[in-house]
Design an enzyme around this catalytic site. Structure first.
Site, PDB file in Angstrom:
ATOM      1  CG  LEU A 116      -1.923  -0.921   1.357  1.00 37.39           C
ATOM      2  CD1 LEU A 116      -2.496  -0.955   2.724  1.00 37.39           C
ATOM      3  CD2 LEU A 116      -3.079  -0.960   0.423  1.00 37.39           C
ATOM      4  CG  ASP A 117      -0.384   4.777  -2.238  1.00 37.42           C
ATOM      5  OD1 ASP A 117      -0.698   5.389  -0.984  1.00 37.42           O
ATOM      6  OD2 ASP A 117      -0.609   4.736  -3.187  1.00 37.42           O
ATOM      7  CG  MET A 118       3.270   7.606   3.032  1.00 38.04           C
ATOM      8  SD  MET A 118       5.060   8.923   2.962  1.00 38.04           S
ATOM      9  CE  MET A 118       4.143  10.322   2.259  1.00 38.04           C
ATOM     10  CB  SER A 120      -3.122   3.331   0.453  1.00 38.47           C
ATOM     11  OG  SER A 120      -3.307   4.045  -0.962  1.00 38.47           O
TER      12      SER A 120
END
Length: 268
Positions: A116-118, A120
């Site tokens: 998950l990106d930062m 999210s």
């Protein structure tokens, strides 16, 4: 023999040396890379400095500082509700907080199954079970992941259908997915996405392509795993029934590939 059974039979035996460390729960890829470049790793008694050297996990004698590495027999499965603002790498060169700051100290290396990106939030599965992780992240197996997404305005019906049918992002046409309206939020409108693939920032790029802005993105489900009552920033080990559900999904996929293989053989 179908792909899944072949994978299990061989246990993904031949892997790049840098990946062998994560599969054996010994280190992250970045740590392993440095160990190899520093000349601290030997394979069958010889120092190897090439990170992409292929090794056999079952036959080769792989050592770090003279200590032999071995495959993990009892795997660890851990669920984390990732907060916004955390990255999924072990160490961040920019000094940003990482998900590992939220986890307990372990005597083995575990890695996130998908990222998950930062910006999210939501469900992350971490494990040292490389074969199961490969199965869950392979888009060919169509393991569903569900997301709750807050966007800046209600989606037009034509846009909702376009999202479901596929949107071209970075030269790639996304696979069909399910998009449902949930309802208004305090600052926007909630929708849900159910995907069977996971390209980098896929949902954000899909919505951006149609002119929508993502305000929040939360992953709530990974296959049979659900966020449930796990609060933001909390973690727990998978329950026995959850591990069994994941492996049942894996076995089911293997049976389907067997059926397809038999059909192909009959047609030939």
């Amino acid at each position: 023999m179908n792909k899944i059974k072949e994978q299990r039979r061989k246990g993904r035996r031949r892997v790049q040396l840098v990946r062998a460390f994560t599969k054996m729960g010994a280190a992250s890829r970045s740590q392993a890379r440095q160990y190899i470049l520093d000349g601290r790793v030997t394979v069958n008694g010889k120092v190897v400095r090439h990170i992409l050297e292929y090794v056999d996990l079952f036959r080769d004698d792989i050592r770090l500082d003279g200590q032999r590495l071995s495959l993990v027999r009892e795997h660890t499965y851990l669920l984390l509700n990732k907060p916004r603002g955390y990255v999924t790498t072990r160490k961040d060169p920019e000094g940003r907080p990482t998900i590992y700051d939220l986890l307990p100290p372990l005597n083995r290396w575990i890695f996130p199954v998908g990222r998950l990106d930062m910006d999210s939030e939501g469900l992350l599965l971490l494990t040292d079970d490389g074969a199961l992780a490969d199965f869950l992240t392979d888009p060919d197996h169509e393991v569903r992941k569900r997301y709750k997404v807050l966007i800046d305005r209600p989606p037009a019906e034509k846009d909702r259908r376009r999202l479901e049918e596929g949107v071209r992002i970075r030269g790639y046409l996304t696979k069909p997915c399910r998009v449902k309206r949930i309802g208004p939020g305090e600052t926007g409108y909630w929708i849900s996405f159910t995907l069977t693939e996971g390209k980098n920032r896929q949902i954000r790029l899909m919505l951006d392509a149609l002119g929508y802005r993502v305000l929040r993105l939360i992953r709530t489900h990974i296959g049979p795993l659900a966020q449930g009552e796990l609060q933001t920033g909390e973690w727990r080990y998978l329950r026995k029934k959850e591990i069994e559900a994941l492996k049942s999904l894996w076995n089911s996929a293997g049976s389907k590939e067997d059926d397809k293989s038999e059909e192909t053989t009959v047609m030939q």
